[in-house]
Design an enzyme around this catalytic site. Structure first.
Site, PDB file in Angstrom:
ATOM      1  N   GLY A 254      -0.471 -30.415  22.766  1.00  0.00           N
ATOM      2  CA  GLY A 254      -1.800 -30.847  23.172  1.00  0.00           C
ATOM      3  C   GLY A 254      -2.762 -31.007  22.014  1.00  0.00           C
ATOM      4  O   GLY A 254      -2.463 -30.703  20.854  1.00  0.00           O
ATOM      5  N   HIS A 255      -3.966 -31.490  22.337  1.00  0.00           N
ATOM      6  CA  HIS A 255      -4.975 -31.768  21.312  1.00  0.00           C
ATOM      7  C   HIS A 255      -5.483 -30.476  20.670  1.00  0.00           C
ATOM      8  O   HIS A 255      -5.550 -29.428  21.293  1.00  0.00           O
ATOM      9  CB  HIS A 255      -6.152 -32.546  21.931  1.00  0.00           C
ATOM     10  N   ASN A 256      -5.787 -30.577  19.385  1.00  0.00           N
ATOM     11  CA  ASN A 256      -6.350 -29.493  18.567  1.00  0.00           C
ATOM     12  C   ASN A 256      -5.378 -28.351  18.304  1.00  0.00           C
ATOM     13  O   ASN A 256      -5.768 -27.329  17.747  1.00  0.00           O
ATOM     14  CB  ASN A 256      -7.623 -28.908  19.201  1.00  0.00           C
ATOM     15  N   VAL A 257      -4.128 -28.473  18.689  1.00  0.00           N
ATOM     16  CA  VAL A 257      -3.154 -27.411  18.427  1.00  0.00           C
ATOM     17  C   VAL A 257      -2.901 -27.310  16.923  1.00  0.00           C
ATOM     18  O   VAL A 257      -2.839 -28.321  16.213  1.00  0.00           O
ATOM     19  CB  VAL A 257      -1.838 -27.694  19.185  1.00  0.00           C
ATOM     20  N   SER A 274      -5.707 -26.583  21.828  1.00  0.00           N
ATOM     21  CA  SER A 274      -6.404 -25.576  21.011  1.00  0.00           C
ATOM     22  C   SER A 274      -5.622 -24.284  20.824  1.00  0.00           C
ATOM     23  O   SER A 274      -6.195 -23.251  20.478  1.00  0.00           O
ATOM     24  CB  SER A 274      -7.783 -25.273  21.602  1.00  0.00           C
TER      25      SER A 274
END
Length: 372
Positions: A254-257, A274
């Site tokens: 996912g995003h910001n991982v 995240s």
């Protein structure tokens, strides 16, 4: 090659005739002649050597080799030696040098002279393709993306705009790096927010507004992304994958991982936005990780586990929800004992009834209403 050259590549030694010429590395049962090298590092494969046509073999340290084998390469750690052997006998993908006339490369893209871009590939404006890169058919590289030196992009790989790949990355077929994140918001607190905070659904999702992902994805050196895997770009900054990390087929990031170095994420792993994953972490198949979770370096999470809380470094977690391994085993043992426990409780209840005289007492008839 001669046997001595192969042994040198493995940092191993030869017992017997080191000048034997070798053309192939094969399963012992598939050897066709003296130029085949039998891979017999496993005990079961060692037993096949007497019937093999090979005269040279690779064996584990301490193995007893049958008669008929004229020379053998002796290795200490068979699995690690196998990786080296397959490097020696690797069959690289077919790639024509230069840019094929049927590829589209934007006029302002920068492509190294020794890069290979196959038919029907797309390289967008201002993209940079560094030395030794191989881009196979039907790959797309978005605008302003950077493909690091020596990287290999298999057919159908999708590299989004502004994505940065380090050196020697391998992107397998139909992987997508740099997708928009799954990020949405409601004007007022919606069902998900109320469920998280109160355990009840209070708000309703009357309107769902998209949150654009203006960040990117940055992969370190020697990262490998499996077929069909997807990595979302960051909302504002970057989703990051550290040097040497290997991601299996059909994994979702996912995003910001943020993923550290030398991690291994096995097939069907899903990591929500995240999340922070330390160095050398192993997530086995079908592990699910909730958003904003932190997993410490060197942690191992067993297959099918659901991670909803932080995991400390150098720990082994398993289960759904994931808990420390020892605690998970206690839970499994408890479940296995439930049937016996229920039987024991039923027996105790029967004994108590007998002691209290309840077991033989006649049933009490319901009282009749008084007549007026």
């Amino acid at each position: 090659m001669i046997l001595a050259e192969i042994a040198a590549a493995l940092d191993a030694h030869v017992e017997g005739d080191s000048t034997l010429v070798i053309r192939r590395a094969v399963h012992p049962s598939e050897a066709e002649g003296p130029e085949d090298l039998a891979l017999a590092m496993d005990k079961d494969l060692l037993a096949l050597l007497p019937g093999s046509k090979a005269v040279a073999a690779v064996v584990a340290e301490g193995a007893e080799v049958p008669d008929g084998i004229q020379a053998r390469i002796v290795v200490k750690r068979p699995r690690y030696a196998m990786a080296g052997l397959l490097d020696v006998f690797e069959k690289p993908v077919h790639a024509e040098p230069g840019i094929h006339p049927l590829a589209f490369v934007a006029p302002d893209a920068v492509v190294a002279d020794d890069a290979s871009i196959a038919p029907f590939a797309y390289v967008g404006p201002r993209a940079r393709i560094e030395a030794g890169v191989v881009i196979l058919p039907h790959v797309s590289v978005g605008a302003d993306a950077v493909i690091g030196a020596g990287s290999l992009l298999h057919p159908g790989a999708r590299i989004g705009e502004r994505v940065v790949l380090g050196a020697r990355c391998i992107i397998h077929p139909n992987a997508a790096v740099g997708n928009d994140g799954f990020s949405f918001v409601t004007p007022e607190p919606g069902s998900v927010e109320s469920a998280k905070t109160t355990g009840r659904v209070v708000g309703t999702n009357v309107l769902i507004r998209r949150v654009n992902s203006i960040g990117t994805v940055i992969l370190g050196d020697d990262v490998e992304i499996g077929a069909g895997a997807t990595i979302d770009r960051g909302t504002v900054t970057a989703t990051r994958v550290g040097n040497g990390t290997k991601i299996d087929n059909l994994v979702q990031i996912g995003h910001n991982v943020q993923i550290g170095t030398n991690c291994m994420l096995c097939g069907h792993v899903g990591v929500a936005g995240s999340t922070i994953i330390g160095d050398r972490v192993v997530l086995a198949g079908k592990v699910g990780v909730a958003d904003h979770v932190k997993i410490g370096s060197d942690a191992v999470v067993a297959a099918n586990s659901g991670v909803g809380t932080d995991i400390p470094a150098k720990s082994v977690y398993m289960g759904y929800p994931a808990v420390p391994r020892a605690r998970a085993f206690e839970q499994y043992k408890g479940l296995a004992r439930l049937k016996r426990l229920f039987a024991d409780v039923a027996d105790l209840k029967a004994r108590l009834r007998a002691v209290d005289g309840l077991g033989t007492a006649p049933p009490v008839a319901p009282s009749e209403p008084e007549q007026g």
